[in-house]
Design a protein around this motif. Structure first.
Motif, PDB file in Angstrom:
ATOM      1  N   LYS A   1       0.765  -1.390  -0.206  1.00  0.00           N
ATOM      2  CA  LYS A   1       0.061  -0.063  -0.283  1.00  0.00           C
ATOM      3  C   LYS A   1       0.848   1.123  -0.035  1.00  0.00           C
ATOM      4  CE  LYS A   1      -4.610  -1.193   2.544  1.00  0.00           C
ATOM      5  NZ  LYS A   1      -5.503  -0.865   3.093  1.00  0.00           N
ATOM      6  N   ALA A   2       1.478   1.278   0.625  1.00  0.00           N
ATOM      7  CA  ALA A   2       2.673   2.120   0.660  1.00  0.00           C
ATOM      8  C   ALA A   2       3.410   2.414  -0.574  1.00  0.00           C
ATOM      9  CB  ALA A   2       3.650   2.342   1.934  1.00  0.00           C
ATOM     10  N   ALA A   3       4.271   1.421  -1.126  1.00  0.00           N
ATOM     11  CA  ALA A   3       4.636   1.427  -2.803  1.00  0.00           C
ATOM     12  C   ALA A   3       4.050   1.666  -4.074  1.00  0.00           C
ATOM     13  CB  ALA A   3       5.406   0.200  -2.651  1.00  0.00           C
ATOM     14  N   ALA A   4       2.436   1.556  -3.305  1.00  0.00           N
ATOM     15  CA  ALA A   4       1.438   2.283  -4.652  1.00  0.00           C
ATOM     16  C   ALA A   4       1.575   3.219  -5.516  1.00  0.00           C
ATOM     17  CB  ALA A   4      -0.089   1.199  -4.032  1.00  0.00           C
ATOM     18  N   PRO A   5       1.377   3.492  -6.587  1.00  0.00           N
ATOM     19  CA  PRO A   5       1.137   5.397  -6.944  1.00  0.00           C
ATOM     20  C   PRO A   5      -0.190   5.889  -6.245  1.00  0.00           C
ATOM     21  CG  PRO A   5       0.461   3.282  -8.197  1.00  0.00           C
ATOM     22  CD  PRO A   5       0.815   2.812  -7.409  1.00  0.00           C
ATOM     23  N   GLY A   6      -0.600   6.940  -5.754  1.00  0.00           N
ATOM     24  CA  GLY A   6      -1.270   7.699  -5.262  1.00  0.00           C
ATOM     25  C   GLY A   6      -2.585   7.922  -5.510  1.00  0.00           C
ATOM     26  N   SER A   7      -2.777   7.489  -6.767  1.00  0.00           N
ATOM     27  CA  SER A   7      -4.300   7.764  -7.613  1.00  0.00           C
ATOM     28  C   SER A   7      -4.289   7.419  -8.838  1.00  0.00           C
ATOM     29  CB  SER A   7      -4.770   9.400  -7.365  1.00  0.00           C
ATOM     30  OG  SER A   7      -4.268   9.966  -8.448  1.00  0.00           O
ATOM     31  N   LEU A   8      -5.848   7.435  -9.425  1.00  0.00           N
ATOM     32  CA  LEU A   8      -5.964   6.236 -10.512  1.00  0.00           C
ATOM     33  C   LEU A   8      -5.710   7.474 -10.727  1.00  0.00           C
ATOM     34  CD1 LEU A   8      -7.315   4.168 -11.697  1.00  0.00           C
ATOM     35  CD2 LEU A   8      -9.796   5.946 -12.341  1.00  0.00           C
ATOM     36  N   ASP A   9      -5.288   8.580 -11.255  1.00  0.00           N
ATOM     37  CA  ASP A   9      -5.617   9.282 -12.587  1.00  0.00           C
ATOM     38  C   ASP A   9      -3.493   9.020 -13.033  1.00  0.00           C
ATOM     39  OD1 ASP A   9      -7.244  10.800 -12.794  1.00  0.00           O
ATOM     40  OD2 ASP A   9      -6.849  11.950 -11.292  1.00  0.00           O
ATOM     41  N   ASP A  10      -2.673   8.580 -11.544  1.00  0.00           N
ATOM     42  CA  ASP A  10      -1.230   8.335 -11.828  1.00  0.00           C
ATOM     43  C   ASP A  10      -1.100   7.704 -12.877  1.00  0.00           C
ATOM     44  OD1 ASP A  10      -0.625  10.826 -10.831  1.00  0.00           O
ATOM     45  OD2 ASP A  10      -0.537   9.402  -8.407  1.00  0.00           O
ATOM     46  N   MET A  11      -2.075   6.473 -13.031  1.00  0.00           N
ATOM     47  CA  MET A  11      -2.041   5.060 -13.377  1.00  0.00           C
ATOM     48  C   MET A  11      -3.026   5.112 -14.915  1.00  0.00           C
ATOM     49  SD  MET A  11      -2.634   2.633 -10.594  1.00  0.00           S
ATOM     50  CE  MET A  11      -4.533   2.719 -10.400  1.00  0.00           C
ATOM     51  N   ILE A  12      -3.547   6.019 -15.206  1.00  0.00           N
ATOM     52  CA  ILE A  12      -4.205   6.004 -16.783  1.00  0.00           C
ATOM     53  C   ILE A  12      -3.264   6.397 -17.691  1.00  0.00           C
ATOM     54  CG2 ILE A  12      -5.976   7.200 -17.985  1.00  0.00           C
ATOM     55  CD1 ILE A  12      -7.919   7.809 -15.523  1.00  0.00           C
ATOM     56  N   ALA A  13      -3.073   5.453 -18.897  1.00  0.00           N
ATOM     57  CA  ALA A  13      -2.143   6.258 -19.609  1.00  0.00           C
ATOM     58  C   ALA A  13      -3.263   6.206 -21.117  1.00  0.00           C
ATOM     59  CB  ALA A  13      -1.494   4.977 -20.207  1.00  0.00           C
ATOM     60  N   TYR A  14      -2.785   6.891 -22.336  1.00  0.00           N
ATOM     61  CA  TYR A  14      -3.404   8.348 -23.065  1.00  0.00           C
ATOM     62  C   TYR A  14      -2.495   7.369 -24.275  1.00  0.00           C
ATOM     63  CZ  TYR A  14      -5.524  11.177 -19.799  1.00  0.00           C
ATOM     64  OH  TYR A  14      -6.433  11.267 -18.550  1.00  0.00           O
ATOM     65  N   VAL A  15      -3.569   7.414 -25.304  1.00  0.00           N
ATOM     66  CA  VAL A  15      -2.567   6.952 -26.804  1.00  0.00           C
ATOM     67  C   VAL A  15      -3.036   7.965 -27.720  1.00  0.00           C
ATOM     68  CG1 VAL A  15      -2.591   5.513 -28.755  1.00  0.00           C
ATOM     69  CG2 VAL A  15      -3.101   4.564 -26.318  1.00  0.00           C
ATOM     70  N   ASP A  16      -1.417   8.712 -28.323  1.00  0.00           N
ATOM     71  CA  ASP A  16      -1.627   9.868 -29.106  1.00  0.00           C
ATOM     72  C   ASP A  16      -2.143   9.677 -30.398  1.00  0.00           C
ATOM     73  OD1 ASP A  16       0.906   9.355 -30.331  1.00  0.00           O
ATOM     74  OD2 ASP A  16       1.385  10.379 -29.540  1.00  0.00           O
ATOM     75  N   GLU A  17      -2.185  10.824 -31.693  1.00  0.00           N
ATOM     76  CA  GLU A  17      -3.006  10.254 -32.507  1.00  0.00           C
ATOM     77  C   GLU A  17      -1.697   9.771 -33.377  1.00  0.00           C
ATOM     78  OE1 GLU A  17       0.052  14.130 -32.142  1.00  0.00           O
ATOM     79  OE2 GLU A  17      -2.052  13.476 -31.659  1.00  0.00           O
TER      80      GLU A  17
ATOM     81  N   GLU B   1      -5.214  18.658 -23.320  1.00  0.00           N
ATOM     82  CA  GLU B   1      -4.109  19.531 -23.140  1.00  0.00           C
ATOM     83  C   GLU B   1      -2.943  19.491 -24.018  1.00  0.00           C
ATOM     84  OE1 GLU B   1      -2.220  18.459 -19.773  1.00  0.00           O
ATOM     85  OE2 GLU B   1      -3.784  18.471 -19.021  1.00  0.00           O
ATOM     86  N   ARG B   2      -2.470  18.906 -26.134  1.00  0.00           N
ATOM     87  CA  ARG B   2      -2.293  18.584 -26.934  1.00  0.00           C
ATOM     88  C   ARG B   2      -3.173  19.371 -27.847  1.00  0.00           C
ATOM     89  NH1 ARG B   2      -2.417  13.144 -28.297  1.00  0.00           N
ATOM     90  NH2 ARG B   2      -3.221  12.150 -26.203  1.00  0.00           N
ATOM     91  N   LYS B   3      -2.446  19.623 -28.333  1.00  0.00           N
ATOM     92  CA  LYS B   3      -2.916  20.398 -29.765  1.00  0.00           C
ATOM     93  C   LYS B   3      -3.795  19.803 -30.772  1.00  0.00           C
ATOM     94  CE  LYS B   3       0.596  20.137 -33.408  1.00  0.00           C
ATOM     95  NZ  LYS B   3       1.094  20.865 -34.694  1.00  0.00           N
ATOM     96  N   LYS B   4      -4.841  20.100 -31.287  1.00  0.00           N
ATOM     97  CA  LYS B   4      -5.524  19.179 -32.256  1.00  0.00           C
ATOM     98  C   LYS B   4      -5.521  19.754 -33.333  1.00  0.00           C
ATOM     99  CE  LYS B   4      -8.834  18.159 -28.394  1.00  0.00           C
ATOM    100  NZ  LYS B   4     -10.336  17.954 -28.275  1.00  0.00           N
ATOM    101  N   THR B   5      -5.972  19.460 -35.337  1.00  0.00           N
ATOM    102  CA  THR B   5      -5.524  19.464 -35.771  1.00  0.00           C
ATOM    103  C   THR B   5      -7.125  19.875 -36.320  1.00  0.00           C
ATOM    104  OG1 THR B   5      -3.724  17.363 -35.657  1.00  0.00           O
ATOM    105  CG2 THR B   5      -4.129  19.113 -37.976  1.00  0.00           C
ATOM    106  N   GLU B   6      -6.960  21.186 -37.352  1.00  0.00           N
ATOM    107  CA  GLU B   6      -8.309  21.277 -37.644  1.00  0.00           C
ATOM    108  C   GLU B   6      -8.525  20.519 -38.599  1.00  0.00           C
ATOM    109  OE1 GLU B   6     -12.378  22.260 -37.000  1.00  0.00           O
ATOM    110  OE2 GLU B   6     -10.427  22.864 -35.234  1.00  0.00           O
TER     111      GLU B   6
END
Length: 146
Positions: A31-47, A58-63
């Motif tokens: 428990k002490a070594a686990a990351p703090g929140s769910l947001d720290d564990m989420i990964a995203y896939v870019d374009e 938060e990244r620039k988007k192409t119109e």
């Protein structure tokens, strides 16, 4: 003899208690070594398909303009028919069909007597349009060149 049994029971009880304490200690360490929140564990896939930790907003988007997106093949009326020139390679008057060889590309086009002018013969030069038939390209709107 009765005393030896109770001694073994006490020893087993001590071992069980030690195992429980060890297990609880390992659980607390995880428990002490686990990351703090769910947001720290989420990964995203870019374009480009790469994994990143930056959320997409938060990244620039192409119109992309809606008019530039091609959804289907062009409509038939958008394609201008191309008039081709060819020579009658084979014509069977009794069966009512023949073949025209395109002068430019060398391709052969089937034609039916109903699409040809009266009096067409082998060796004559003609102009024609083409369309896709069930077995390949067909020559239509055939006219003789004089």
């Amino acid at each position: 003899m009765a005393g030896s049994q109770s001694f073994a029971k006490r020893e087993n009880e001590k071992k069980k208690q030690a195992k429980r304490l060890e297990k609880q200690k390992r659980k607390d360490e995880r428990k002490a070594a686990a990351p703090g929140s769910l947001d720290d564990m989420i990964a995203y896939v870019d374009e480009n398909g790469n994994i990143t930790d930056t959320p997409p907003e938060e990244r620039k988007k192409t119109e992309i303009k809606l008019e530039e997106v091609a959804i289907a093949t062009p409509k038939k009326e958008d394609v201008e028919p191309e008039i081709k020139q060819g020579r009658v390679e084979h014509f069977n008057d009794s069966k009512g069909y023949g073949f025209i060889k395109d002068v430019v590309s060398g391709e052969k086009y089937f034609f039916h007597v109903s699409a040809a002018p009266v009096g067409i013969k082998e060796g004559q030069t003609v102009t024609f349009d083409s369309e896709r038939g069930p077995r390949g390209m067909n020559a239509i709107r055939i006219s003789l060149i004089k």
